[in-house]
Design an enzyme around this catalytic site. Structure first.
Site, short mmCIF file in Angstrom:
data_model
loop_
_atom_site.label_atom_id
_atom_site.label_comp_id
_atom_site.label_asym_id
_atom_site.label_seq_id
_atom_site.Cartn_x
_atom_site.Cartn_y
_atom_site.Cartn_z
CG HIS A 56 49.10 -15.88 -0.09
ND1 HIS A 56 49.34 -16.41 -1.34
CD2 HIS A 56 49.68 -16.74 0.78
CE1 HIS A 56 50.03 -17.52 -1.22
NE2 HIS A 56 50.26 -17.75 0.06
CG HIS A 58 51.11 -19.19 5.12
ND1 HIS A 58 50.52 -20.33 4.60
CD2 HIS A 58 51.61 -18.52 4.04
CE1 HIS A 58 50.68 -20.35 3.28
NE2 HIS A 58 51.33 -19.26 2.92
CG ASN A 90 50.09 -23.91 4.52
OD1 ASN A 90 49.44 -22.96 4.93
ND2 ASN A 90 51.35 -23.81 4.17
CG ASP A 150 49.80 -21.04 -0.78
OD1 ASP A 150 50.36 -20.89 -1.87
OD2 ASP A 150 50.25 -20.62 0.29
CG ASP A 302 53.46 -16.49 0.55
OD1 ASP A 302 52.90 -17.14 1.45
OD2 ASP A 302 54.25 -17.00 -0.27
CG HIS A 306 59.17 -20.67 8.67
ND1 HIS A 306 58.50 -21.88 8.72
CD2 HIS A 306 59.03 -20.21 7.40
CE1 HIS A 306 57.99 -22.14 7.52
NE2 HIS A 306 58.29 -21.15 6.71
ZN LIG Z 1 52.26 -20.41 -2.10
#
Ligand SMILES: [Zn+2]
Length: 429
Positions: A56, A58, A90, A150, A302, A306
């Site tokens: 997981h 990003h 995403n 997600d 996760d 940012h």
């Molecule tokens: Zn999530």
């Protein structure tokens, strides 16, 4: 050809935990034994283990390159001891078709520091309406077998049912971001702290409702379900009961949900804003119990970068997410192994073997044995270091652990026999 000499090999896949030399030739481990000769890399005092696998992350590419790219994310992952990572869909455009997942997979190969296995979207455009072309993503170069919306839950039982039915045909898995869609208008965990701070709450029941719904659908369809970033006592209990019943369910927990509580939000520092939110101590205790009793399978970061301008806002307006790839090992050793909640071998299982199995990546997760790919991490289990947000390799700095002392630091990461990290620095080979 070289030999990792004198390290303590901790290899859950073969049950080995003792001092051994590991000979690597080409992209493989070719010999494991005592006093092997040949060009050596001194690993005395260090742990040699299968490289970590993160289900997981990003990586924000395509579309969010000011926060992270596949290259910068791969560097952060390698620095954290990872040899494989699974970026969530995403992105913008989302990873909801073969062209985008192939791009992410190929870009990962070009960068070449970790294996990048993109997760596909469950729904077209992540809109929660119609299924994305899952078969097309499965048949692509990226061979996608994990699907998730997600960032958002799969909003309806109807769509989740269809998705589970679909993946059972390809032995895929649906990863759920478990929040009830109608209970998402809060800023932090709903409890005593949210009441004092006057911030709108996200109740623990939101996660439980979604997990229980999905378990019912997993039972009905017989398909594989994986719960992302589990964070509440009741959800852990629901997963425990589902496993006992024989339902094909797994789950992951993040380091930050183990190391932090909602008390951190009293600072109003947006680096503590995350979804699901940091919970109260009762839930943290239940997560640790769920790890100890085997209900929780894997650690996943996760990792959600940012840029500073996005996080540097009032709490209400800041986006959710924390970076985590470079601090995961330290948090796991400090929060779980040091207090005796789990052994070092189980920690390696949760960081590597279990996630590799859920992903279905036989090249990762060990065993550290002849004939297997040399995807390995070497780390110092004793080194204590203080997290410095500005010193992170990730393009973003939004760590909740800034200033925190952690024990355990990566020395080398090896992908298919080549150093991606050597002596604590990215190896440009
Ligand atoms: Zn999530």
């Amino acid at each position: 050809m070289f030999v990792l000499k004198g390290g303590r090999v901790v290899d859950p896949a073969s049950g080995v935990d003792r001092q051994l030399d590991v000979r690597i030739d080409g992209d493989q481990v070719v010999e494991v034994g005592s006093s092997l000769d040949g060009k050596g890399v001194d690993c005395r005092g260090a742990i040699v283990a299968p490289g970590f696998v993160d289900l997981h992350v990003h990586f924000r590419e395509p579309g969010g390159e000011d926060a992270e790219t596949i290259e910068s994310g791969s560097r952060a992952a390698a620095m954290g001891g990872y040899t494989a990572v699974c970026p969530m869909p995403n992105t913008d455009p989302p990873q909801d078709n073969a062209a985008v997942v192939d791009y992410v997979w190929r870009r990962g190969r070009e960068v070449g520091l970790v294996d990048v296995y993109p997760t596909g979207a469950v729904s077209a455009g992540r809109r929660g309406e119609a299924l994305a072309p899952m078969r097309e993503m499965y048949n692509s170069v990226a061979r996608v077998r994990m699907f998730s919306d997600d960032g958002d839950p799969v909003p309806t039982a109807r769509l989740m049912r269809r998705a589970l039915e679909y993946v059972s045909a390809i032995d895929g898995v649906i990863i759920e971001h478990a929040e009830d869609p109608s209970l998402r208008d809060g800023q932090m965990h709903e409890g005593d702290v949210s009441a004092v701070l006057g911030l709108a709450g996200l109740p623990a029941a939101s996660e439980e409702i979604c997990v229980v719904r999905d378990i019912a659908l997993a039972r009905m369809t017989g398909a594989r379900l994986h719960i992302a970033h589990i964070s509440t006592a009741e959800a852990v209990d629901a997963v425990r009961r589902a496993k006992a019943e024989g339902i094909r369910i797994t789950c992951e927990v993040t380091p930050h949900h183990l190391a932090l509580t909602d008390e951190a939000v009293r600072t109003f520092d947006a680096n503590f804003k995350v979804a699901p939110p940091l919970r109260s101590q009762r839930h943290v205790d239940a997560l640790k119990e769920g790890i100890a009793n085997g209900t929780i399978d894997a650690i996943a970061t996760d990792h959600a970068p940012h840029p500073a301008h996005a996080k540097d806002k009032e709490f209400d307006y800041a986006p959710c997410g924390m970076v985590g790839l470079e601090t995961a090992l330290g948090v796991v050793l400090t929060e779980l192994v040091d207090p005796g909640i789990i052994t070092l071998e189980r920690a390696m299982d949760m960081l590597s073997v279990a996630p590799a199995t859920i992903l279905g990546a036989p090249d990762h997760g060990g065993p550290v044995a002849p004939g297997h790919p040399a995807n390995l991490v070497v780390f110092d289990p004793e080194e204590t270091w203080t997290v410095d947000a500005m010193a992170l390799t990730s393009r973003s700095r939004n760590t909740p652990f800034s200033g925190r002392k952690l024990r355990g630091r990566v020395i080398h990461t090896i992908l298919r026999g080549e150093f991606s990290v050597r002596d604590g620095e990215i190896d440009h080979g």
